[in-house]
Scaffold this active site. Structure first.
Site, PDB file in Angstrom:
ATOM      1  N   ARG A   9       0.840  -1.204   0.000  1.00 21.74           N
ATOM      2  CA  ARG A   9       0.000   0.000   0.000  1.00 21.74           C
ATOM      3  C   ARG A   9       0.879   1.260   0.000  1.00 21.74           C
ATOM      4  O   ARG A   9       1.030   1.925  -1.004  1.00 21.74           O
ATOM      5  CB  ARG A   9      -0.944  -0.027   1.223  1.00 21.74           C
ATOM      6  N   ASP A  10       1.501   1.566   1.120  1.00 18.78           N
ATOM      7  CA  ASP A  10       2.298   2.790   1.218  1.00 18.78           C
ATOM      8  C   ASP A  10       3.521   2.729   0.319  1.00 18.78           C
ATOM      9  O   ASP A  10       3.988   3.743  -0.183  1.00 18.78           O
ATOM     10  CB  ASP A  10       2.717   2.999   2.670  1.00 18.78           C
ATOM     11  N   HIS A 201       4.766   4.306  12.667  1.00 17.28           N
ATOM     12  CA  HIS A 201       4.993   4.303  11.219  1.00 17.28           C
ATOM     13  C   HIS A 201       6.036   5.369  10.923  1.00 17.28           C
ATOM     14  O   HIS A 201       5.771   6.558  11.086  1.00 17.28           O
ATOM     15  CB  HIS A 201       3.659   4.619  10.534  1.00 17.28           C
ATOM     16  N   HIS A 203       9.147   7.060   8.367  1.00 17.25           N
ATOM     17  CA  HIS A 203       9.846   7.230   7.093  1.00 17.25           C
ATOM     18  C   HIS A 203      11.277   7.658   7.401  1.00 17.25           C
ATOM     19  O   HIS A 203      11.548   8.225   8.464  1.00 17.25           O
ATOM     20  CB  HIS A 203       9.131   8.268   6.229  1.00 17.25           C
ATOM     21  N   CYS A 234       4.288   9.422   0.377  1.00 15.20           N
ATOM     22  CA  CYS A 234       2.927   9.948   0.273  1.00 15.20           C
ATOM     23  C   CYS A 234       2.809  10.860  -0.947  1.00 15.20           C
ATOM     24  O   CYS A 234       3.580  11.814  -1.080  1.00 15.20           O
ATOM     25  CB  CYS A 234       2.555  10.735   1.529  1.00 15.20           C
ATOM     26  N   ASN A 243       9.253   4.403   3.337  1.00 14.80           N
ATOM     27  CA  ASN A 243       9.231   3.927   4.719  1.00 14.80           C
ATOM     28  C   ASN A 243      10.583   3.329   5.089  1.00 14.80           C
ATOM     29  O   ASN A 243      11.410   3.030   4.232  1.00 14.80           O
ATOM     30  CB  ASN A 243       8.175   2.819   4.883  1.00 14.80           C
TER      31      ASN A 243
END
Length: 294
Positions: A9-10, A201, A203, A234, A243
């Site tokens: 996803r990310d 979460h 980065h 993002c 990430n």
């Protein structure tokens, strides 16, 4: 320590290359083979805004089904939840609440206040369907448009939820945080939601992501997000980077005596594999480091 794989996803949502459904399914299948058991597999976002993830339903239809694996679907609004419920392939729902108004408007087309109110509707709907819920507070460590975000502000948002989530995820969406900030934010949120599981979460924009992960571990966070290969970012945050890499995080944890249940060689090979399909050089170091302890 539980690692939540967010690469499908990310990891993919900010990449220029649009991957086929088949490649996404193989990416997830390879992650499972490497020992990952909790995966943020899809996002139910508007396909025009996030075309990289437009095939969420098709991915869910094709991925392996296992009793020991939990698939997470990210939702941004009630429409996203309706799609998640209709797909019948999601075990958990992750709702994003952006901590600042300008970023929230760009990310979800609504103010933080309106998004907070919508969380209660989404959470109630997901719970009624028997799905686990996560509330992710995005830009919790800093916003690319308005700057610093106070820990007290994030905690106040969490405290105002009418429907308590099963899990709260504190997201450093732009990689602005440092370990001292992690400690302050986790402490503040624990004070207002002492019985809710915490996840983080990070980065690695400023090369603080792994230090932040250890700080989160030290302060009681029970799960950490990571992306195989370290890909992602993002699409609504300028210059967002990927990430922290799952293989590098697992290496750090395992070498520190913390079990993760994943296979480093499988993760590293998958990181190289997905980078090749995206036409990029993976930020993760482990796959490029030659021999390493298994």
């Amino acid at each position: 320590m539980e690692i939540v794989e967010v690469g499908p996803r990310d990891g993919l949502q900010n990449e220029k290359t649009l991957l086929s459904t088949e490649v996404k399914v193989e990416y997830i299948t390879r992650a499972l083979a490497a020992g990952v058991r909790r995966i943020e597999a899809v996002a139910f976002a508007h396909p025009a805004r996030v075309p990289q993830l437009a095939d969420a339903e098709a991915v869910l239809d094709a991925i392996p089904r296992r009793a020991d694996v939990s698939y997470i679907g990210l939702v941004l609004n009630r429409r996203g939840l309706d799609r998640a419920l209709a797909s019948a392939g999601v075990d958990e729902v992750n709702y994003v609440l952006v901590a600042t108004d300008e970023f929230s408007q760009r990310n979800q087309g609504m103010t933080t206040e309106r998004s907070l109110g919508q969380w209660d509707e989404v959470a109630a709907g997901a719970r009624a369907a028997g799905l686990r819920t996560t509330l992710t507070v995005a830009a919790a460590f800093g916003c690319p448009f308005t700057g610093e975000v106070a820990a007290e502000h994030v905690a106040s948002l969490v405290a105002r939820t009418a429907v308590a989530p099963d899990e709260i995820c504190l997201a450093d969406t732009i990689g602005a945080g440092v370990p001292r900030q992690v400690a302050a934010l986790v402490t503040a949120v624990c004070e207002v939601a002492p019985d809710v599981a915490l996840r983080a979460h990070f980065h690695n924009t400023r090369n603080t992501g792994y230090a932040n992960a250890l700080a989160a571990l030290d302060h009681g966070v029970s799960a950490l997000d990571a992306s195989i290969g370290g890909v992602g970012g993002c699409p609504f945050a300028p210059a967002a980077t990927g990430n922290i890499a799952t293989e590098d995080l697992a290496y750090l944890l395992e070498r520190s005596g913390i079990e993760t249940g994943v296979r480093l060689d499988g993760l590293a090979a998958t990181g190289t594999w997905i980078a090749e399909r995206l036409g990029i050089t993976a930020p993760a170091m482990l796959g490029r480091a030659g021999n390493f302890p298994a």
